[in-house]
Design a protein around this motif. Sequence first.
Motif, mmCIF file in Angstrom:
data_model
loop_
_atom_site.group_PDB
_atom_site.id
_atom_site.type_symbol
_atom_site.label_atom_id
_atom_site.label_comp_id
_atom_site.label_asym_id
_atom_site.label_seq_id
_atom_site.Cartn_x
_atom_site.Cartn_y
_atom_site.Cartn_z
ATOM 1 N N SER A 33 0.839 -1.196 0.000
ATOM 2 C CA SER A 33 0.000 0.000 0.000
ATOM 3 C C SER A 33 0.874 1.246 0.000
ATOM 4 O O SER A 33 1.875 1.305 0.719
ATOM 5 N N ASP A 34 0.484 2.255 -0.788
ATOM 6 C CA ASP A 34 1.297 3.467 -0.834
ATOM 7 C C ASP A 34 0.840 4.518 0.168
ATOM 8 O O ASP A 34 1.646 5.244 0.730
ATOM 9 N N ASP A 35 -0.466 4.629 0.421
ATOM 10 C CA ASP A 35 -0.942 5.769 1.187
ATOM 11 C C ASP A 35 -2.337 5.492 1.731
ATOM 12 O O ASP A 35 -3.323 6.054 1.272
ATOM 13 N N SER A 36 -2.418 4.614 2.734
ATOM 14 C CA SER A 36 -3.725 4.244 3.270
ATOM 15 C C SER A 36 -3.581 3.747 4.692
ATOM 16 O O SER A 36 -2.563 3.141 5.060
ATOM 17 N N ALA A 37 -4.600 4.008 5.493
ATOM 18 C CA ALA A 37 -4.705 3.361 6.794
ATOM 19 C C ALA A 37 -5.191 1.929 6.568
ATOM 20 O O ALA A 37 -6.111 1.700 5.792
ATOM 21 N N LEU A 38 -4.566 0.973 7.248
ATOM 22 C CA LEU A 38 -4.877 -0.432 7.022
ATOM 23 C C LEU A 38 -5.349 -1.101 8.311
ATOM 24 O O LEU A 38 -4.760 -0.896 9.378
ATOM 25 N N GLU A 39 -6.390 -1.905 8.181
ATOM 26 C CA GLU A 39 -6.816 -2.803 9.249
ATOM 27 C C GLU A 39 -6.774 -4.208 8.671
ATOM 28 O O GLU A 39 -7.456 -4.504 7.693
ATOM 29 N N ILE A 40 -5.969 -5.079 9.280
ATOM 30 C CA ILE A 40 -5.752 -6.417 8.728
ATOM 31 C C ILE A 40 -6.131 -7.435 9.789
ATOM 32 O O ILE A 40 -5.620 -7.404 10.913
ATOM 33 N N VAL A 41 -7.038 -8.335 9.422
ATOM 34 C CA VAL A 41 -7.623 -9.256 10.386
ATOM 35 C C VAL A 41 -7.507 -10.683 9.871
ATOM 36 O O VAL A 41 -7.855 -10.964 8.714
ATOM 37 N N ALA A 42 -7.025 -11.585 10.715
ATOM 38 C CA ALA A 42 -7.089 -13.011 10.409
ATOM 39 C C ALA A 42 -8.449 -13.503 10.870
ATOM 40 O O ALA A 42 -8.728 -13.568 12.065
ATOM 41 N N ALA A 43 -9.319 -13.796 9.928
ATOM 42 C CA ALA A 43 -10.717 -14.089 10.227
ATOM 43 C C ALA A 43 -10.995 -15.584 10.113
ATOM 44 O O ALA A 43 -10.800 -16.181 9.050
ATOM 45 N N ALA A 44 -11.462 -16.172 11.208
ATOM 46 C CA ALA A 44 -11.720 -17.611 11.229
ATOM 47 C C ALA A 44 -12.801 -17.997 10.235
ATOM 48 O O ALA A 44 -12.776 -19.076 9.644
ATOM 49 N N ARG A 115 -3.255 -1.497 11.736
ATOM 50 C CA ARG A 115 -3.798 -2.243 12.865
ATOM 51 C C ARG A 115 -3.974 -3.690 12.404
ATOM 52 O O ARG A 115 -4.509 -3.932 11.320
ATOM 53 N N ALA A 116 -3.545 -4.631 13.243
ATOM 54 C CA ALA A 116 -3.641 -6.044 12.860
ATOM 55 C C ALA A 116 -4.014 -6.863 14.085
ATOM 56 O O ALA A 116 -3.595 -6.561 15.208
ATOM 57 N N ARG A 117 -4.798 -7.927 13.846
ATOM 58 C CA ARG A 117 -5.169 -8.784 14.966
ATOM 59 C C ARG A 117 -5.527 -10.189 14.482
ATOM 60 O O ARG A 117 -5.911 -10.397 13.337
ATOM 61 N N GLY A 118 -5.343 -11.124 15.404
ATOM 62 C CA GLY A 118 -5.817 -12.484 15.174
ATOM 63 C C GLY A 118 -4.846 -13.417 14.484
ATOM 64 O O GLY A 118 -5.248 -14.491 14.054
ATOM 65 N N PHE A 119 -3.554 -13.064 14.423
ATOM 66 C CA PHE A 119 -2.625 -13.863 13.620
ATOM 67 C C PHE A 119 -1.930 -14.936 14.445
ATOM 68 O O PHE A 119 -1.298 -14.647 15.458
ATOM 69 N N GLU A 120 -2.058 -16.177 13.982
ATOM 70 C CA GLU A 120 -1.360 -17.305 14.592
ATOM 71 C C GLU A 120 -0.094 -17.641 13.819
ATOM 72 O O GLU A 120 0.757 -18.375 14.320
ATOM 73 N N ASP A 121 0.018 -17.123 12.604
ATOM 74 C CA ASP A 121 1.208 -17.331 11.782
ATOM 75 C C ASP A 121 2.020 -16.040 11.725
ATOM 76 O O ASP A 121 1.621 -15.014 12.274
#
Length: 237
Positions: A33-44, A115-121
């Motif tokens: 990403s060049d210019d963005s707020a990111l929310e990254i979620v590992a979703a079951a 922002r990131a959450r939920g990662f087991e890897d």
Amino acid sequence: MGGAAGCGASAGDDKEPDHRAFALVGRTLTVDSDDSALEIVAAAGNPAGKVEVTRWFQGSVTLGKGPKVSWKMEGDRLTLRMECSGVVADCSARHRIEVPRGVTVKVEDGDGSVRARGFEDALSVRTGDGSVHVTDSSGPLAVRTGDGSVRADVSSRQVRVETGDGSVDLELGAVPDLVDSRSHDGSVTVALPKATYRVTTQTGDGSVDVSVPRSDSSSHVVSARSGDGKVTLKTAN
């Protein structure tokens, strides 16, 4: 001027965000990403082989190009771009990226918070200008930001964090094998579960407060360094 934190435009004002599902081949994903707020979620609940992306965007340009946003998936690389340049340009983008569990993720963000959450890897985050906040994760974690604070509330056994300008605040929910934390200009605080640690600390201009049990023979290695700021190692509540 453009960016996730523009002077006037706010991606949060976009009441009809775009949504798209991209096919993912394999067990790795790079978010570029060049210019963005990111929310990254590992979703079951996310379907295997699918990356779900929601995009919020607001922007206006006078005497210039855009505003325009684009997204594409090539192999295991998701590329997010925003074009916003001119005499008067004001743009803001935000993306929420839902990833199937079991995928190793690498984030490369030029300008924006992550922002990131939920990662087991394994999770790797690099941003040129923006804060990083990681929660509810247990896989190996590596974070680097040029300008921004780093917060992590995780159970990862390996944590490597570095910021050029900003504080580092780590809370570990499991006894780690390795923590390497560094701020060139900001405080560093690491809260650790009860155990004995092999500790290394350093600060150019600030105090050092270590209240965890220490042993040079411990297999649990913790390093905390600050070029200009207080260093604190303590037992988590």
